[in-house]
Write an enzyme that holds these catalytic residues in place. Structure first.
Site, PDB file in Angstrom:
ATOM      1  CG  HIS A 225      -1.649  -0.883   1.321  1.00  0.00           C
ATOM      2  ND1 HIS A 225      -2.626  -1.413   2.193  1.00  0.00           N
ATOM      3  CD2 HIS A 225      -1.991  -1.832   0.654  1.00  0.00           C
ATOM      4  CE1 HIS A 225      -3.945  -2.662   2.068  1.00  0.00           C
ATOM      5  NE2 HIS A 225      -2.816  -2.621   0.297  1.00  0.00           N
ATOM      6  CG  PHE A 226       1.796   3.270  -3.426  1.00  0.00           C
ATOM      7  CD1 PHE A 226       0.768   4.347  -3.780  1.00  0.00           C
ATOM      8  CD2 PHE A 226       1.281   1.767  -4.196  1.00  0.00           C
ATOM      9  CE1 PHE A 226       0.017   3.915  -5.560  1.00  0.00           C
ATOM     10  CE2 PHE A 226       0.902   1.786  -5.492  1.00  0.00           C
ATOM     11  CZ  PHE A 226       0.929   2.495  -5.641  1.00  0.00           C
ATOM     12  CG  HIS A 253      -2.448  -0.637  -3.600  1.00  0.00           C
ATOM     13  ND1 HIS A 253      -1.951  -0.862  -3.534  1.00  0.00           N
ATOM     14  CD2 HIS A 253      -3.143  -1.206  -4.021  1.00  0.00           C
ATOM     15  CE1 HIS A 253      -2.383  -2.139  -3.775  1.00  0.00           C
ATOM     16  NE2 HIS A 253      -2.865  -1.561  -4.225  1.00  0.00           N
ATOM     17  CG  HIS A 335      -7.166  -4.335  -6.965  1.00  0.00           C
ATOM     18  ND1 HIS A 335      -6.971  -3.007  -7.331  1.00  0.00           N
ATOM     19  CD2 HIS A 335      -7.165  -4.888  -5.595  1.00  0.00           C
ATOM     20  CE1 HIS A 335      -5.523  -2.640  -6.773  1.00  0.00           C
ATOM     21  NE2 HIS A 335      -5.682  -3.842  -5.002  1.00  0.00           N
ATOM     22  CG  ASN A 336      -8.184  -7.602  -3.915  1.00  0.00           C
ATOM     23  OD1 ASN A 336      -7.996  -7.920  -4.658  1.00  0.00           O
ATOM     24  ND2 ASN A 336      -7.186  -7.499  -2.369  1.00  0.00           N
ATOM     25  N   PRO A 367      -0.856   0.426 -11.876  1.00  0.00           N
ATOM     26  CG  PRO A 367      -0.767  -0.057  -9.527  1.00  0.00           C
ATOM     27  CD  PRO A 367      -1.555  -0.403 -10.259  1.00  0.00           C
ATOM     28  CB  SER A 369       7.488  -0.735  -8.632  1.00  0.00           C
ATOM     29  OG  SER A 369       8.174  -0.774 -10.312  1.00  0.00           O
ATOM     30  CG  HIS A 391      -4.071  -5.595  -9.072  1.00  0.00           C
ATOM     31  ND1 HIS A 391      -2.574  -6.620  -9.237  1.00  0.00           N
ATOM     32  CD2 HIS A 391      -4.007  -5.339  -8.123  1.00  0.00           C
ATOM     33  CE1 HIS A 391      -2.226  -7.216  -8.281  1.00  0.00           C
ATOM     34  NE2 HIS A 391      -2.579  -6.366  -7.510  1.00  0.00           N
ATOM     35  CB  ALA A 393       4.436  -4.841 -12.396  1.00  0.00           C
TER      36      ALA A 393
END
EC number: 6.5.1.8
Length: 469
Positions: A225-226, A253, A335-336, A367, A369, A391, A393
């Site tokens: 998460h970021f 994220h 997502h999820n 995204p 990285s 969702h 890389a």
């Protein structure tokens, strides 16, 4: 620091069957995780027991997983002998463990269709990057622990040159206006309509989670998460009516925090009690949507999704205000999650475990990285992918392998070369631990059109480098 010492009794107490799996597990843990506490080691072993297939590609735990997979139990609900066929995107760089997980998923009696995205890697239940359509059934572990994990991009009116000229201020506000970690809470009063939802009063287990939801609103989890500042490049005609060019962007994220994790744990246990499957498929236990338990989970899942969205909106609101900026455009996607959709003329439940909705004309963020670009995409509505795309890389190395093989020095050196400032994070999230985002995008060119890209510049992650909340 004392070395780890485990006993067979401790493993039996957490559900390990009598037999060689116990001794193999003790040996592996005392060798590979010798500095862990007993509690932490047993927690890892619980996860392996719950989903051994997810660890077949993990160097530290694959022998344990293999022994558990050898254990045979009575199969109350048989799997399909002939699996549902499914499309694989980027097959050349998808690990065996993810393929094995997907192969089991499409043998479920409720399975209707499936697809595997190019960022796929092994996970819990469905592989990350797995898409599964079912009939009248929702699989809590097919949705995942971090329900409604989400991307959110805000495009702002700030001058692009300010990111470099005033980097210290961008970094300072990024730290001040965010909180990260599995137990992170936001100090101060935060209000949002989602906290007043009737389900917090109507469903008993949600009543007990309301306080946690209040405390964690507007915070982020750990792991991958970021929240990050970067440069958005709009390449052509777009739904935002923005001229082609470069802009300052804010990208985040994270998901539904402790609320989603507790919902997932509760209904996964319930599903496994109601739906007895072979050990190799127990994590695919489902709830029927025409039964009370399934309807209750569906309502709670959607609440968790709304809560995840509210968390992002709170974070973005604080940072936009702190930088005295104006919002020009926003793109968001889950997502999820699971959706009711029509495919091949019938209503199905589409689970996207680490996969982005990509119906025709649907916008999303994929995204890369902490140094690689992310992409703003428009879905093409490809039927074979169940209107889905990757969702991100996707991991090329497990967290364990990345932490063991990439040093902090190597990470710092690479970040400096790429011109990226990192706050928090660690080698387990290093760019080298991820697949090449450009290869992933090339493998799904039939699924999405690219309308812009995001280049990270100042990145904030959790300090512990732990698992997603």
């Amino acid at each position: 620091m004392p070395r780890l010492r485990l006993t067979g009794k401790a493993l039996r107490n957490i559900g390990y069957p009598e037999g060689p799996a116990i001794s193999v597990a003790i040996t592996a843990m005392e060798k590979q995780f010798r500095h862990h506490s007993e509690e932490a080691a047993l927690d890892i072993l619980k996860q392996v027991l719950l989903d051994p297939m997810a660890y077949l590609a993990d160097d530290g735990l694959r022998k344990v997983a293999g022994k558990l997979m050898e254990t045979k139990e009575e199969e109350d609900i048989p799997l399909k002998e002939i699996p549902v066929p499914y499309e694989i995107y980027g097959a050349g760089f998808i690990e065996t463990g993810a393929l094995q997980q997907m192969n089991n998923a499409v043998r479920l009696p409720v399975a209707v269709a499936g697809a595997l995205m190019p960022d796929a890697h092994h996970g819990y239940g469905l592989p990350i990057g797995g898409v599964l359509a079912t009939h009248n059934a929702v699989i809590p572990y097919g949705v995942g622990v971090d329900i409604g994990c989400r991307m959110c991009l805000s495009i702002l009116d700030l001058p692009v040159v300010s990111l470099e000229r005033h980097a210290a201020k961008f970094k300072r506000e990024l730290v001040t206006q965010t909180e990260f970690g599995a137990g992170a809470t936001w100090v101060g009063k935060t209000e949002d309509a989602v906290l007043e939802h009737a389900l917090f009063r109507e469903i008993p287990m949600l009543r007990h989670l309301h306080k946690k939801a209040v405390e964690q609103l507007g915070t982020s989890g750990s792991g991958n998460h970021f929240v990050e500042w970067g440069i958005v490049q709009i390449t052509g005609t777009n739904e935002f009516n923005l001229p082609a060019g470069t802009y300052v962007g804010l990208l985040s994220h994270s998901g539904s925090r402790g609320l989603g994790a507790q919902i997932a744990a509760h209904y996964t246990r319930l599903a496994r009690e109601l739906c007895q499957l072979p050990r190799m498929a127990q994590h695919f236990a489902w709830l029927e949507l025409d039964k009370e338990a399934g309807q209750e989970y569906w309502a709670a899942m959607n609440l968790a999704g709304d809560y995840a969205s509210a968390c992002h909106n709170q974070i973005h609101r604080r940072l936009i205000k702190a930088m005295d900026a104006r919002l020009l455009a926003r793109v968001e996607n889950h997502h999820n999650f699971a959706w009711k959709e029509i495919h091949n003329g019938q209503e199905v439940i589409v689970h996207r475990k680490g996969a982005t909705p990509a119906g025709k004309g649907v916008l999303g963020i994929i995204p890369g990285s902490m140094t690689a670009p992310g992409y703003i995409v428009r879905g093409r509505g490809e039927a074979a992918s169940l209107h889905s795309a990757s969702h991100g890389a996707g991991r090329a190395m497990s967290r364990f392998n990345a932490a063991q093989s990439i040093s902090q020095y190597e990470l710092n050196k690479y970040l400096k070369e790429q011109g990226v400032i990192l706050v928090g994070g660690g080698p387990d999230e290093a760019p080298m631990a991820y697949k090449n985002i450009n290869e992933v995008m090339a493998a799904q060119s039939s699924l999405v059109d690219v309308i812009g890209r995001f280049q990270p510049r100042i990145v904030r992650m959790a300090d512990d480098g732990g698992k997603e909340d």
